[in-house]
Design a protein around this motif. Structure first.
Motif, PDB file in Angstrom:
ATOM      1  N   UNK A  59      -0.302   9.407   0.927  1.00 35.62           N
ATOM      2  CA  UNK A  59      -1.111   9.605  -0.270  1.00 35.62           C
ATOM      3  C   UNK A  59      -0.198   9.876  -1.468  1.00 35.62           C
ATOM      4  N   UNK A  60      -0.389   9.104  -2.523  1.00 32.38           N
ATOM      5  CA  UNK A  60       0.389   9.234  -3.754  1.00 32.38           C
ATOM      6  C   UNK A  60      -0.541   9.661  -4.888  1.00 32.38           C
ATOM      7  N   UNK A  61       0.000  10.323  -5.901  1.00 31.68           N
ATOM      8  CA  UNK A  61      -0.862  10.852  -6.963  1.00 31.68           C
ATOM      9  C   UNK A  61      -1.363   9.830  -7.974  1.00 31.68           C
ATOM     10  N   UNK A  62      -0.729   8.655  -8.038  1.00 32.44           N
ATOM     11  CA  UNK A  62      -1.172   7.649  -9.008  1.00 32.44           C
ATOM     12  C   UNK A  62      -1.307   6.293  -8.320  1.00 32.44           C
ATOM     13  N   UNK A  63      -2.131   5.453  -8.895  1.00 33.45           N
ATOM     14  CA  UNK A  63      -2.323   4.115  -8.351  1.00 33.45           C
ATOM     15  C   UNK A  63      -1.023   3.301  -8.423  1.00 33.45           C
ATOM     16  N   UNK A  64      -0.291   3.455  -9.492  1.00 29.86           N
ATOM     17  CA  UNK A  64       0.970   2.716  -9.633  1.00 29.86           C
ATOM     18  C   UNK A  64       1.936   3.081  -8.509  1.00 29.86           C
ATOM     19  N   UNK A  65       2.083   4.373  -8.229  1.00 27.45           N
ATOM     20  CA  UNK A  65       2.985   4.809  -7.170  1.00 27.45           C
ATOM     21  C   UNK A  65       2.480   4.367  -5.796  1.00 27.45           C
ATOM     22  N   UNK A  66       1.171   4.440  -5.579  1.00 25.02           N
ATOM     23  CA  UNK A  66       0.600   3.990  -4.308  1.00 25.02           C
ATOM     24  C   UNK A  66       0.874   2.497  -4.097  1.00 25.02           C
ATOM     25  N   UNK A  67       0.705   1.710  -5.136  1.00 27.97           N
ATOM     26  CA  UNK A  67       0.961   0.267  -5.037  1.00 27.97           C
ATOM     27  C   UNK A  67       2.440   0.006  -4.753  1.00 27.97           C
ATOM     28  N   UNK A  68       3.326   0.750  -5.412  1.00 22.66           N
ATOM     29  CA  UNK A  68       4.761   0.596  -5.150  1.00 22.66           C
ATOM     30  C   UNK A  68       5.088   0.899  -3.696  1.00 22.66           C
ATOM     31  N   UNK A  69       4.557   1.996  -3.185  1.00 23.78           N
ATOM     32  CA  UNK A  69       4.784   2.348  -1.775  1.00 23.78           C
ATOM     33  C   UNK A  69       4.234   1.251  -0.864  1.00 23.78           C
ATOM     34  N   UNK A  70       3.017   0.816  -1.142  1.00 20.37           N
ATOM     35  CA  UNK A  70       2.377  -0.210  -0.312  1.00 20.37           C
ATOM     36  C   UNK A  70       3.200  -1.496  -0.291  1.00 20.37           C
ATOM     37  N   UNK A  71       3.599  -1.969  -1.461  1.00 20.67           N
ATOM     38  CA  UNK A  71       4.355  -3.225  -1.532  1.00 20.67           C
ATOM     39  C   UNK A  71       5.678  -3.132  -0.778  1.00 20.67           C
ATOM     40  N   UNK A  72       6.360  -2.010  -0.891  1.00 25.63           N
ATOM     41  CA  UNK A  72       7.614  -1.831  -0.180  1.00 25.63           C
ATOM     42  C   UNK A  72       7.430  -1.742   1.325  1.00 25.63           C
ATOM     43  N   UNK A  73       6.401  -1.048   1.757  1.00 24.50           N
ATOM     44  CA  UNK A  73       6.156  -0.872   3.194  1.00 24.50           C
ATOM     45  C   UNK A  73       5.554  -2.117   3.837  1.00 24.50           C
ATOM     46  N   UNK A  74       4.774  -2.860   3.076  1.00 21.44           N
ATOM     47  CA  UNK A  74       4.085  -4.028   3.633  1.00 21.44           C
ATOM     48  C   UNK A  74       5.062  -5.057   4.181  1.00 21.44           C
ATOM     49  N   UNK A  75       6.148  -5.287   3.496  1.00 20.01           N
ATOM     50  CA  UNK A  75       7.142  -6.252   3.973  1.00 20.01           C
ATOM     51  C   UNK A  75       7.656  -5.877   5.362  1.00 20.01           C
ATOM     52  N   UNK A  76       7.967  -4.596   5.542  1.00 25.99           N
ATOM     53  CA  UNK A  76       8.461  -4.136   6.846  1.00 25.99           C
ATOM     54  C   UNK A  76       7.359  -4.152   7.888  1.00 25.99           C
ATOM     55  N   UNK A  77       6.163  -3.763   7.493  1.00 23.19           N
ATOM     56  CA  UNK A  77       5.033  -3.762   8.432  1.00 23.19           C
ATOM     57  C   UNK A  77       4.716  -5.171   8.912  1.00 23.19           C
TER      58      UNK A  77
END
Length: 163
Positions: A59-77
């Motif tokens: 869980x991230x405090x902002x949508x921008x940070x959540x999207x950044x985390x998601x995009x980075x993790x999605x490649x590995x996932x």
């Protein structure tokens, strides 16, 4: 991974693995400078949870940070065949329904999102690890609500930048 882990990252991951293997709930603070590798440590911790038949959330405090985390993790996932989803206030109804179903039936391994994760409709089949980025941006009641998304409290990893 296109890089090697530092000795500090390896040590912390070993400590987290030990904590998650104990009978006590882990409550760990992961602190480091921006770019120090907190997110990769968090991801490897998620893999430990998934390998033990649990789900994980970040869980991230902002949508921008959540999207950044998601995009980075999605490649590995994607490379590992792990199902990951993003849930924010902007998520469409159809996507939300798919996420809710995947969480409840256990087919969704990782949920990344904002405060939207705290909604009552968001229910996990077996949440084992809750990661909170920039925890100072969330109140105690919000963090507690996240911990109560499972019948037994999940392990908690809090990430924060070095002050």
């Amino acid at each position: 991974m296109p890089f090697s882990l530092t000795n500090a990252q390896k040590r912390v991951i070993k400590e987290i693995r030990t904590d998650m293997g104990s009978n006590a709930q882990m409550n760990r603070l992961l602190q480091g400078d921006v770019g120090s590798g907190k997110t990769i440590v968090a991801f490897l911790s998620m893999l430990i949870a998934i390998d033990n038949d649990f789900q994980a959330t970040l869980m991230a405090p902002t949508e921008i940070l959540a999207i950044q985390h998601f995009n980075g993790l999605k490649l590995m996932c994607d490379a590992l065949g792990i199902k990951i989803a993003l849930l924010t206030g902007s998520s469409k109804t159809a996507a939300r329904k798919e996420i809710h179903t995947g969480l409840e039936d256990g087919s969704l391994n990782i949920l990344v999102g904002t405060h939207a994760i705290l909604e009552d409709k968001v229910k996990f089949k077996n949440l084992g690890l809750a990661i909170i980025d920039e925890q100072h941006r969330f109140g105690v009641a919000q963090r507690s609500k996240l911990w109560h998304k499972n019948s037994s409290p999940p392990h908690v990893l809090v990430m924060t930048a070095t002050p």
